[in-house]
Write an enzyme that holds these catalytic residues in place. Sequence first.
Site, PDB file in Angstrom:
ATOM      1  N   TYR A 146     -47.744  -0.637   4.939  1.00 47.22           N
ATOM      2  CA  TYR A 146     -48.467   0.467   5.573  1.00 47.22           C
ATOM      3  C   TYR A 146     -49.539  -0.123   6.481  1.00 47.22           C
ATOM      4  O   TYR A 146     -50.290  -1.002   6.064  1.00 47.22           O
ATOM      5  CB  TYR A 146     -49.109   1.359   4.508  1.00 47.22           C
ATOM      6  CG  TYR A 146     -49.918   2.508   5.066  1.00 47.22           C
ATOM      7  CD1 TYR A 146     -49.298   3.589   5.692  1.00 47.22           C
ATOM      8  CD2 TYR A 146     -51.312   2.517   4.979  1.00 47.22           C
ATOM      9  CE1 TYR A 146     -50.038   4.652   6.194  1.00 47.22           C
ATOM     10  CE2 TYR A 146     -52.062   3.579   5.467  1.00 47.22           C
ATOM     11  CZ  TYR A 146     -51.417   4.644   6.078  1.00 47.22           C
ATOM     12  OH  TYR A 146     -52.153   5.689   6.574  1.00 47.22           O
ATOM     13  N   ASP A 241     -52.050  -8.149   8.969  1.00 47.84           N
ATOM     14  CA  ASP A 241     -52.844  -6.971   8.647  1.00 47.84           C
ATOM     15  C   ASP A 241     -53.552  -7.233   7.323  1.00 47.84           C
ATOM     16  O   ASP A 241     -52.985  -7.081   6.241  1.00 47.84           O
ATOM     17  CB  ASP A 241     -51.945  -5.735   8.564  1.00 47.84           C
ATOM     18  CG  ASP A 241     -52.759  -4.473   8.272  1.00 47.84           C
ATOM     19  OD1 ASP A 241     -53.993  -4.589   8.091  1.00 47.84           O
ATOM     20  OD2 ASP A 241     -52.156  -3.385   8.215  1.00 47.84           O
ATOM     21  N   LYS A 269     -61.543  -1.820   5.151  1.00 46.50           N
ATOM     22  CA  LYS A 269     -61.886  -1.735   3.728  1.00 46.50           C
ATOM     23  C   LYS A 269     -63.128  -2.580   3.370  1.00 46.50           C
ATOM     24  O   LYS A 269     -64.231  -2.139   3.655  1.00 46.50           O
ATOM     25  CB  LYS A 269     -60.661  -2.048   2.876  1.00 46.50           C
ATOM     26  CG  LYS A 269     -59.558  -0.997   3.174  1.00 46.50           C
ATOM     27  CD  LYS A 269     -58.444  -0.884   2.167  1.00 46.50           C
ATOM     28  CE  LYS A 269     -57.652   0.384   2.453  1.00 46.50           C
ATOM     29  NZ  LYS A 269     -56.316   0.185   2.971  1.00 46.50           N
TER      30      LYS A 269
HETATM   31  C1  LIG Z   1     -55.673   0.945   4.214  1.00 45.63           C
HETATM   32  C2  LIG Z   1     -54.823   0.171   5.133  1.00 45.63           C
HETATM   33  C3  LIG Z   1     -54.698   0.493   6.497  1.00 45.63           C
HETATM   34  C4  LIG Z   1     -55.291   1.743   7.080  1.00 45.63           C
HETATM   35  O1  LIG Z   1     -56.681   1.741   7.050  1.00 45.63           O
HETATM   36  P1  LIG Z   1     -57.454   3.154   7.202  1.00 45.63           P
HETATM   37  O2  LIG Z   1     -58.897   2.753   7.210  1.00 45.63           O
HETATM   38  O3  LIG Z   1     -57.046   3.980   6.045  1.00 45.63           O
HETATM   39  O4  LIG Z   1     -57.023   3.750   8.492  1.00 45.63           O
HETATM   40  C5  LIG Z   1     -53.991  -0.363   7.313  1.00 45.63           C
HETATM   41  N1  LIG Z   1     -53.391  -1.464   6.823  1.00 45.63           N
HETATM   42  C6  LIG Z   1     -53.483  -1.798   5.523  1.00 45.63           C
HETATM   43  C7  LIG Z   1     -52.823  -3.051   5.042  1.00 45.63           C
HETATM   44  C8  LIG Z   1     -54.182  -0.984   4.631  1.00 45.63           C
HETATM   45  O5  LIG Z   1     -54.221  -1.308   3.339  1.00 45.63           O
END
Ligand SMILES: *Cc1c(COP(=O)(O)O)cnc(C)c1O
Length: 433
Positions: A146, A241, A269
């Site tokens: 994701y 990511d 995060k």
């Molecule tokens: C949480 C997450 C996202 C999205 O971040 P948001 O702040 O919710 O838009 C993208 N990539 C990874 C790997 C994530 O865990």
Amino acid sequence: MTRKLDISNSLQQRAETLFPGGVNSPVRAFRAVGGEPPMIVSGSGARMTDADGNTYIDYVLSWGPLILGHCAPEVVEAVIEATRKGTSFGASTPTEAELAEEVIKAFPSIEMLRFVSSGTEATMSAIRLARAATGRKYIVKFEGCYHGHSDALLVKAGSGVATFGIPGSAGVPEEFVKFTLALPYNDVAALEEAFHKFKNQIACVIIEPVVGNMGCVPPKPGYLESVRSLTTREGSLLILDEVMTGFRVSYGGAQELYGIKPDLTTLGKVIGGGLPVGAYGGPAALMNQISPLGPVYQAGTLSGNPLAMAAGLAMLKTLGKGRRTIYPALNALSAKLVAGITEAGRAAGVEITSNQVGSMFTWFFTNREVFDWDTAASCKTELFGRFHRGMLEAGIWLPASQFEAAFLSTAHTSEDIDTTIAAAQTVFAAMRV
Ligand SMILES: *Cc1c(COP(=O)(O)O)cnc(C)c1O
């Protein structure tokens, strides 16, 4: 013991008239596991309290950011101090540079970066930059990973998309995703084949170096190395990511843990200390292509927000100072919890296996090894639902989906872990019948 949830339930009813499903992000709904979602009114350390006064040991931690637990004093103080000076200026502040320097110190692959307000914006912008820099259209992502909810990335995505069993999203025209190739994770041959079939057309490969969004799924030994060497050979950019893994699996993220140097990194995060922050960065030669220096447009009214920067800075400074002890302690306590619950499940005859990298982990309700989306999807989600409901009733807050990682914070104690394992033993015993 049956928890009272009267106040939560009436608050939830009100929320359902106001927000789709009563929530502002689908993963907060309890649709996949059943049961009633408590309304949270406060948090402190490893615990959260709901509107009826029930407390929970929290292993979701705002889905990853709160690595120091709820209301870490240094973060709270930094935010209060920043608030007194003004909440937003629409002009640059020195704190942005201070936080950027902390990020760059931890991530040597990043020379320059851009702050945004979410992980979604970070990955969307990094992909735009990769396409501009290579002049290519196709992107590769992996099933069950994701990367936020931008159109091009909502293909065979993890997190809520996986939880609710949908292939992608309505409202995304197929023309918008026809340049997105979704391949199985941990499968080098599939990536080789894509590069062969789409020779000189793949702008970038975006990957969760440790997947958190189909549950925790680690890369197989040598997999990330192969992804790195293939992208280099084919002139594609590698985007790690690290929105979830950055400052989580190690201070310098998965790229430090596995020794992989990406072209671009996305963060979020933990770097926001619990406030909304995302970032993308890499070599100056690439980042100079971003507006206003270059032709790639990207902007944000609240990007680099002073409160969010202050929270992130306090968080990273605390982690940076203590990193030699913080990360080994988090990892060891996580290992104790993961093993304790896995053994309790097996002892009760429940099909269970677990994955853990640092303080990210998942118990999968299957006897098979879970290493990609297909193996994750073969889990018995009905068993997971029973486990989740039982644990919640016992005051243990876990992600309300089989396909989400759980986390540990520095606020969790060895006694918290013992309490959690004991709760799981009771829940598993009840699941046997
Ligand atoms: C949480 C997450 C996202 C999205 O971040 P948001 O702040 O919710 O838009 C993208 N990539 C990874 C790997 C994530 O865990």
